[in-house]
Design an enzyme around this catalytic site. Structure first.
Site, PDB file in Angstrom:
ATOM      1  N   LYS A 127       9.392  21.362  39.680  1.00 14.58           N
ATOM      2  CA  LYS A 127      10.319  21.395  38.583  1.00 14.58           C
ATOM      3  C   LYS A 127      11.457  20.213  39.370  1.00 14.58           C
ATOM      4  CE  LYS A 127      11.544  25.792  39.109  1.00 14.58           C
ATOM      5  NZ  LYS A 127      10.207  26.148  39.932  1.00 14.58           N
ATOM      6  N   GLY A 147      13.933  26.455  45.775  1.00 15.09           N
ATOM      7  CA  GLY A 147      13.622  25.721  46.796  1.00 15.09           C
ATOM      8  C   GLY A 147      13.243  24.317  45.835  1.00 15.09           C
ATOM      9  N   HIS A 148      14.061  23.330  45.489  1.00 18.01           N
ATOM     10  CA  HIS A 148      13.444  22.276  44.867  1.00 18.01           C
ATOM     11  C   HIS A 148      13.550  21.053  45.637  1.00 18.01           C
ATOM     12  CE1 HIS A 148      14.920  24.627  40.776  1.00 18.01           C
ATOM     13  NE2 HIS A 148      13.844  25.285  41.550  1.00 18.01           N
ATOM     14  N   GLN A 167      12.758  29.170  39.530  1.00 17.64           N
ATOM     15  CA  GLN A 167      11.646  30.023  39.677  1.00 17.64           C
ATOM     16  C   GLN A 167      10.550  29.625  38.515  1.00 17.64           C
ATOM     17  OE1 GLN A 167      15.087  31.955  40.288  1.00 17.64           O
ATOM     18  NE2 GLN A 167      14.477  31.044  42.314  1.00 17.64           N
ATOM     19  N   ASP A 219       7.891  26.844  42.068  1.00 18.08           N
ATOM     20  CA  ASP A 219       7.361  25.748  42.760  1.00 18.08           C
ATOM     21  C   ASP A 219       6.430  24.774  42.156  1.00 18.08           C
ATOM     22  OD1 ASP A 219       8.823  27.094  44.957  1.00 18.08           O
ATOM     23  OD2 ASP A 219       6.987  28.169  45.520  1.00 18.08           O
TER      24      ASP A 219
HETATM   25  P1  GDP Z   1       9.995  23.333  42.518  1.00 13.11           P
HETATM   26  O1  GDP Z   1      10.469  24.591  43.072  1.00 13.11           O
HETATM   27  O2  GDP Z   1       9.199  23.682  41.039  1.00 13.11           O
HETATM   28  O3  GDP Z   1      11.129  22.321  42.382  1.00 13.11           O
HETATM   29  O4  GDP Z   1       9.007  22.948  43.291  1.00 13.11           O
HETATM   30  P2  GDP Z   1       8.965  22.720  44.977  1.00 13.11           P
HETATM   31  O5  GDP Z   1       9.961  21.505  45.335  1.00 13.11           O
HETATM   32  O6  GDP Z   1       9.214  24.030  45.707  1.00 13.11           O
HETATM   33  O7  GDP Z   1       7.392  22.549  45.379  1.00 13.11           O
HETATM   34  C1  GDP Z   1       6.763  21.359  44.975  1.00 13.11           C
HETATM   35  C2  GDP Z   1       6.027  20.582  46.074  1.00 13.11           C
HETATM   36  O8  GDP Z   1       5.184  19.746  45.635  1.00 13.11           O
HETATM   37  C3  GDP Z   1       7.257  19.726  46.783  1.00 13.11           C
HETATM   38  O9  GDP Z   1       6.772  19.594  47.890  1.00 13.11           O
HETATM   39  C4  GDP Z   1       6.815  18.513  45.687  1.00 13.11           C
HETATM   40  O10 GDP Z   1       7.626  17.321  46.602  1.00 13.11           O
HETATM   41  C5  GDP Z   1       5.530  18.198  45.600  1.00 13.11           C
HETATM   42  N1  GDP Z   1       5.244  17.721  44.540  1.00 13.11           N
HETATM   43  C6  GDP Z   1       5.760  17.759  43.242  1.00 13.11           C
HETATM   44  N2  GDP Z   1       4.851  17.152  42.309  1.00 13.11           N
HETATM   45  C7  GDP Z   1       3.773  16.764  43.134  1.00 13.11           C
HETATM   46  C8  GDP Z   1       2.432  16.116  42.522  1.00 13.11           C
HETATM   47  O11 GDP Z   1       2.234  15.870  41.448  1.00 13.11           O
HETATM   48  N3  GDP Z   1       1.754  15.922  43.548  1.00 13.11           N
HETATM   49  C9  GDP Z   1       1.800  16.358  44.914  1.00 13.11           C
HETATM   50  N4  GDP Z   1       0.785  16.244  45.652  1.00 13.11           N
HETATM   51  N5  GDP Z   1       2.985  17.010  45.283  1.00 13.11           N
HETATM   52  C10 GDP Z   1       3.821  17.150  44.460  1.00 13.11           C
HETATM   53  P1  IMO Z   2      11.887  27.744  42.771  1.00  9.97           P
HETATM   54  O1  IMO Z   2      13.072  27.654  41.971  1.00  9.97           O
HETATM   55  C1  IMO Z   2       8.706  30.633  44.226  1.00  9.97           C
HETATM   56  C2  IMO Z   2       9.694  35.121  44.458  1.00  9.97           C
HETATM   57  C3  IMO Z   2       9.790  35.581  45.928  1.00  9.97           C
HETATM   58  C4  IMO Z   2       9.384  36.908  45.589  1.00  9.97           C
HETATM   59  C5  IMO Z   2      10.269  37.010  44.117  1.00  9.97           C
HETATM   60  C6  IMO Z   2      11.462  37.588  44.224  1.00  9.97           C
HETATM   61  O2  IMO Z   2      11.810  26.970  43.882  1.00  9.97           O
HETATM   62  O3  IMO Z   2      10.480  27.595  41.847  1.00  9.97           O
HETATM   63  P2  IMO Z   2      14.033  36.939  45.197  1.00  9.97           P
HETATM   64  O4  IMO Z   2      14.464  36.215  46.621  1.00  9.97           O
HETATM   65  O5  IMO Z   2      14.028  36.176  44.010  1.00  9.97           O
HETATM   66  O6  IMO Z   2      14.554  38.230  44.611  1.00  9.97           O
HETATM   67  O7  IMO Z   2      12.397  37.027  45.271  1.00  9.97           O
HETATM   68  O8  IMO Z   2      10.310  35.614  43.703  1.00  9.97           O
HETATM   69  N1  IMO Z   2      10.708  33.691  44.411  1.00  9.97           N
HETATM   70  C7  IMO Z   2      10.029  32.315  44.186  1.00  9.97           C
HETATM   71  N2  IMO Z   2       9.005  31.967  44.306  1.00  9.97           N
HETATM   72  N3  IMO Z   2       9.715  29.673  43.920  1.00  9.97           N
HETATM   73  C8  IMO Z   2      11.011  30.080  43.629  1.00  9.97           C
HETATM   74  O9  IMO Z   2      11.929  29.332  43.406  1.00  9.97           O
HETATM   75  C9  IMO Z   2      11.260  31.471  44.169  1.00  9.97           C
HETATM   76  N4  IMO Z   2      12.340  32.387  43.975  1.00  9.97           N
HETATM   77  C10 IMO Z   2      11.873  33.371  44.241  1.00  9.97           C
HETATM   78  O10 IMO Z   2       8.921  34.878  46.796  1.00  9.97           O
HETATM   79  O11 IMO Z   2       8.168  37.226  45.171  1.00  9.97           O
HETATM   80 MG    MG Z   3      10.393  25.798  44.977  1.00 14.28          MG
END
Ligand code: GDP
Ligand code: IMO
Ligand code: MG
Length: 448
Positions: A15, A39-40, A232, A12
């Site tokens: 990416k 979850g991207h 991840q 999170d």
């Molecule tokens: P990922 O799994 O690495 O793709 O990240 P996620 O999408 O799960 O979580 C990142 C969250 O932060 C999402 O809601 C993005 O829209 C948001 N986000 C990404 N870059 C920034 C940033 O620079 N500032 C803020 N405030 N939010 C961001």
């Molecule tokens: P993105 O790609 C954050 C965490 C889960 C748990 C551990 C194992 O959005 O960054 P799993 O279901 O993979 O067997 O769970 O890994 N986890 C993540 N944490 N971002 C993710 O993906 C994750 N995918 C799995 O919360 O601790």
């Molecule tokens: Mg994510």
């Protein structure tokens, strides 16, 4: 060439946002590990797209590949494709025939195992998507691959071998009364065969499967640019992360080669960009030395950052734990991945705080460590050595994004430059908000 985007912390990090920014230059976007646990998020023109399995390049109409290192749940894949189509996208996704299939019993077993582990402190807090059980079966040579779904004889033979084992595990070890549960079909060979043979047929009709390495090799030979989208993060990598609180695949950059069939020399000649969140967020269990939870003031600060940064799991909706940036974790990620550059996101979220701290090193039994110890138990014993940084003010971040790096407040630039120096990689981008336009881009890795 290739550009590999890797999470450098606990997932999170944002990416998806960077895959979207640099994906404009790519021809193909490739996921090389993980599944629908990811979850991207991509925010374009005020529209938010949540991508779990579909590579984030879909928002820019790029071909998306799910490499052999991925685990694929056809049910959630087709549902996600429908949702994205309803949002006006037209995703073109191809799946490696060598990728493994997540079957319903994997999800059931993931849930049961987490439940049982929660009596001890071993539960990882998984997403319950069946990720771990599917990779277990892959390593145990009893998995079912996408290619097996295209041949009904092979599919039936594989199911007839594996399903009785899963039944026995669920019933005899875990005491599940399958016949009287909602999960009867998840352990029934005929029901599984009918569903998965039909999915296989759909994959064939829609020409959705590829021999991944060969396909990508041809695209590279044609001069196309590949973007690898890690899911991840390095600290939840099964080898390099905080075992056992990890995911069951390798998010780290080396897996881009193994999980796609593109040679490591090709990936290594390209760029590897580490995505860094300016603080830590964590969904899941286990220690977290820089966590903000020790005092009421810290808890309030964590609540503030969580709300402002929207730190709730994209997949599960769980509130994320919050901590200060952990530099030993980032040095470890730089070592494991060999970053050629980094992107630092979420500096806007830290704006306006009274104080900003960073875990610069750890104190472990009187010894100062600058990187992570190799066992999670020892990591849990680490006390962070915190450095204070001058806070930066809340400002108009949209204006900063259009004006560029020099418009970032000086204190925030000091913070960014400290991070860059410590990990030994230049800053390619700075996230100042979730939207595509809210990123200060300093370099295009496809042009370096
Ligand atoms: P990922 O799994 O690495 O793709 O990240 P996620 O999408 O799960 O979580 C990142 C969250 O932060 C999402 O809601 C993005 O829209 C948001 N986000 C990404 N870059 C920034 C940033 O620079 N500032 C803020 N405030 N939010 C961001
Ligand atoms: P993105 O790609 C954050 C965490 C889960 C748990 C551990 C194992 O959005 O960054 P799993 O279901 O993979 O067997 O769970 O890994 N986890 C993540 N944490 N971002 C993710 O993906 C994750 N995918 C799995 O919360 O601790
Ligand atoms: Mg994510």
């Amino acid at each position: 060439m290739t550009v590999t985007i890797v999470g450098s912390q606990l997932g999170d990090e944002g990416k998806g946002a960077l895959v979207d920014i640099w994906g404009g230059e790519a021809d193909v976007v490739v996921r090389y590990q993980g599944g629908d646990n990811a979850g991207h998020t991509v925010v374009e023109d005020g529209n938010t797209y949540e991508l779990s399995l579909v590579p984030s390049g879909a928002v820019r109409d790029k071909v998306g590949i799910l490499g052999n290192g991925c685990v694929v749940n056809p049910t959630t894949l087709f549902a996600e494709l429908d949702t994205l189509r309803d949002q006006g996208l037209n995703p073109d996704v191809r799946i490696a025939r060598r990728a493994h299939v997540i079957l319903p019993y994997h999800r059931v077993l993931d849930g049961i195992e987490e439940e049982i582990k929660s009596d001890s402190d071993l539960a990882a807090g998984t997403t319950k998507r069946g990720i771990g059980p599917t990779y277990e079966d892959k390593a145990g040579r009893r998995g079912i691959r996408i290619g097996d779904m295209l041949d009904s004889d092979v599919l039936r033979e594989r199911l007839e071998y594996v399903v009785p084992q899963k039944r026995a595990l669920a019933e005899q070890i875990y005491g599940l009364d399958i016949a009287n549960s909602e999960h009867a079909d998840a352990f029934d060979v005929d029901a599984l065969f009918d569903t998965y043979a039909a999915y296989g047929e759909r994959f064939r009709e829609e020409s959705m499967t590829v021999n991944c390495g060969a396909y990508l090799g041809d695209r590279l030979a044609d001069g196309d640019e590949l973007l690898f989208e890690g899911a991840q993060g390095t600290s939840i990598d099964i080898d390099h992360g905080i075992y056992p609180y990890v995911t069951s695949s390798n998010p780290s950059a080396g897996a881009a080669a193994v999980g796609s069939g593109v040679g490591p020399t090709v990936v290594g000649r390209g760029e590897v960009v580490g995505i860094v969140k300016a603080y830590l967020s964590r969904v899941g269990t286990g220690p977290l030395p820089t966590e903000l939870d020790a005092t009421e003031t810290e808890t309030e600060l964590a609540d503030f950052i969580r709300e402002k940064g929207g730190e709730f799991g994209t997949v599960t909706g769980r509130p994320r734990r919050i901590g200060w940036l952990d530099m030993p974790m980032l040095r470890h990620a730089a070592q494991v991945n060999g970053f050629t550059g980094i992107a630092v996101n979420h500096i806007d979220v830290l704006a306006g705080l009274d104080e900003i701290k960073v875990g610069h090193a750890y104190d472990l039994d009187g010894e100062t460590l600058t990187t992570m110890p190799a066992t999670t138990e020892r990591w849990g014993d680490c006390e962070p050595v915190l450095n204070s940084f001058e806070p930066w003010p809340e400002i108009d971040w949209a204006a900063v994004a259009s004006e560029g790096y020099d418009a970032i407040p000086a204190a925030a630039r000091d913070y960014l430059e400290y991070v860059s120096d410590e990990v030994g990689a230049p800053i390619y981008a700075v996230g100042v908000g979730p939207g595509r336009e809210e990123t200060v881009v300093l370099a295009d890795p496809f042009d370096s």
